[in-house]
Design an enzyme around this catalytic site. Sequence first.
Site, PDB file in Angstrom:
ATOM      1  N   CYS A  12      37.109  51.542  50.716  1.00 26.47           N
ATOM      2  CA  CYS A  12      37.981  50.415  50.371  1.00 26.47           C
ATOM      3  C   CYS A  12      39.401  50.957  50.185  1.00 26.47           C
ATOM      4  O   CYS A  12      39.614  52.166  50.075  1.00 26.47           O
ATOM      5  CB  CYS A  12      37.494  49.747  49.094  1.00 26.47           C
ATOM      6  SG  CYS A  12      37.598  50.827  47.657  1.00 26.47           S
ATOM      7  N   CYS A  95      43.312  52.249  41.002  1.00 28.75           N
ATOM      8  CA  CYS A  95      43.507  51.195  42.009  1.00 28.75           C
ATOM      9  C   CYS A  95      44.427  50.106  41.439  1.00 28.75           C
ATOM     10  O   CYS A  95      44.249  49.688  40.288  1.00 28.75           O
ATOM     11  CB  CYS A  95      42.154  50.592  42.374  1.00 28.75           C
ATOM     12  SG  CYS A  95      42.323  49.203  43.499  1.00 28.75           S
ATOM     13  N   GLU A 125      34.943  51.695  34.938  1.00 21.45           N
ATOM     14  CA  GLU A 125      36.036  50.720  35.088  1.00 21.45           C
ATOM     15  C   GLU A 125      36.062  49.768  33.888  1.00 21.45           C
ATOM     16  O   GLU A 125      37.133  49.459  33.351  1.00 21.45           O
ATOM     17  CB  GLU A 125      35.860  49.914  36.389  1.00 21.45           C
ATOM     18  CG  GLU A 125      36.989  48.917  36.589  1.00 21.45           C
ATOM     19  CD  GLU A 125      36.692  47.915  37.700  1.00 21.45           C
ATOM     20  OE1 GLU A 125      36.273  48.333  38.782  1.00 21.45           O
ATOM     21  OE2 GLU A 125      36.890  46.711  37.454  1.00 21.45           O
TER      22      GLU A 125
HETATM   23  S1  SF4 Z   1      39.193  47.233  43.028  1.00 18.16           S
HETATM   24 FE1  SF4 Z   1      40.154  48.838  44.221  1.00 18.16          FE
HETATM   25  S2  SF4 Z   1      38.748  50.560  44.052  1.00 18.16           S
HETATM   26 FE2  SF4 Z   1      37.615  48.762  43.405  1.00 18.16          FE
HETATM   27  S3  SF4 Z   1      36.578  48.021  45.266  1.00 18.16           S
HETATM   28 FE3  SF4 Z   1      38.548  46.943  45.146  1.00 18.16          FE
HETATM   29  S4  SF4 Z   1      39.980  48.156  46.360  1.00 18.16           S
HETATM   30 FE4  SF4 Z   1      38.180  49.453  45.906  1.00 18.16          FE
END
Ligand code: SF4
Length: 277
Positions: A12, A95, A125
């Site tokens: 991602c 992110c 997270e």
């Molecule tokens: S929030 Fe950021 S790190 Fe998490 S899945 Fe989405 S793009 Fe990837």
Amino acid sequence: MNFIVASPTGLCFGVRRAIERLEAALKEYGTVYALGSPIHNPQEVARLAGQGLKLVQSASEVPGGSVAFVRAHGLSRVEMREIECRARVVIDGTCPFVRTAHERAEALAGEGYLVMILGDSNHPEVRGILGHIDGKSIVISGADDIDERARYPRVGVLSQTTQKESSLAEALAKLVFVTGEIKVYNTICRATIERQESIRKLAADVDGVVVIGGRNSANTRKLVEIAESEGVSVLWIEHSGELDRGWMRGKNAIGVAAGGSTPDWLINELTQLLQTL
Ligand code: SF4
């Protein structure tokens, strides 16, 4: 035999950005200390370790005067402050979508809301988001965790970025019965959902799907489960060396999908091997 690669698939935006920053720091400084694994992929971690990456499990383990790296999941304010005190350079790979969740949580707490986070309370997270809240907070894993007899005067809701939108909708539908005021920030990132939708579509067009990704990667496991639930044969491998030719026999079309933490080089190795077959 044909093969089709799911789209989108693999890294991602947030993890790709973090790993690019980490690699640049490894080139510049030689040794970099990461708090927690920067990516759930053993081959990629081994490759980065070969360039000087060192893993530590807590901010207090970051050596004084070192270079430290913060992964895409982000950190609590306390952990970030401790790292900034210890390290001479901090490479922040948080992110931007996770950072937005931090800011939303801070704002909701500042406005006096009880901050309700939909997510996994053990996930780094979520721990990072909780660490940005001055005030009351609660983590729910789904609508079932909302007590129907409770009364929440003012609730501010946000979500771990990888939750399903349907789970958020279910929680909100229940919350309206026990709350006087709700403020909602949809902090769900579509990267995970898009990768899950792409493998579901792919499974309908092929005789089998090769899923490439770390066995410690929850999002890769989810892709395997989705493909299996579509009734297609699935081969889960960590690298192209695990490709089982016997499994491929008799299949005319094979799909390839990669977890959100599988680097491009592992996917390329696999597709190059498939091209030669
Ligand atoms: S929030 Fe950021 S790190 Fe998490 S899945 Fe989405 S793009 Fe990837």
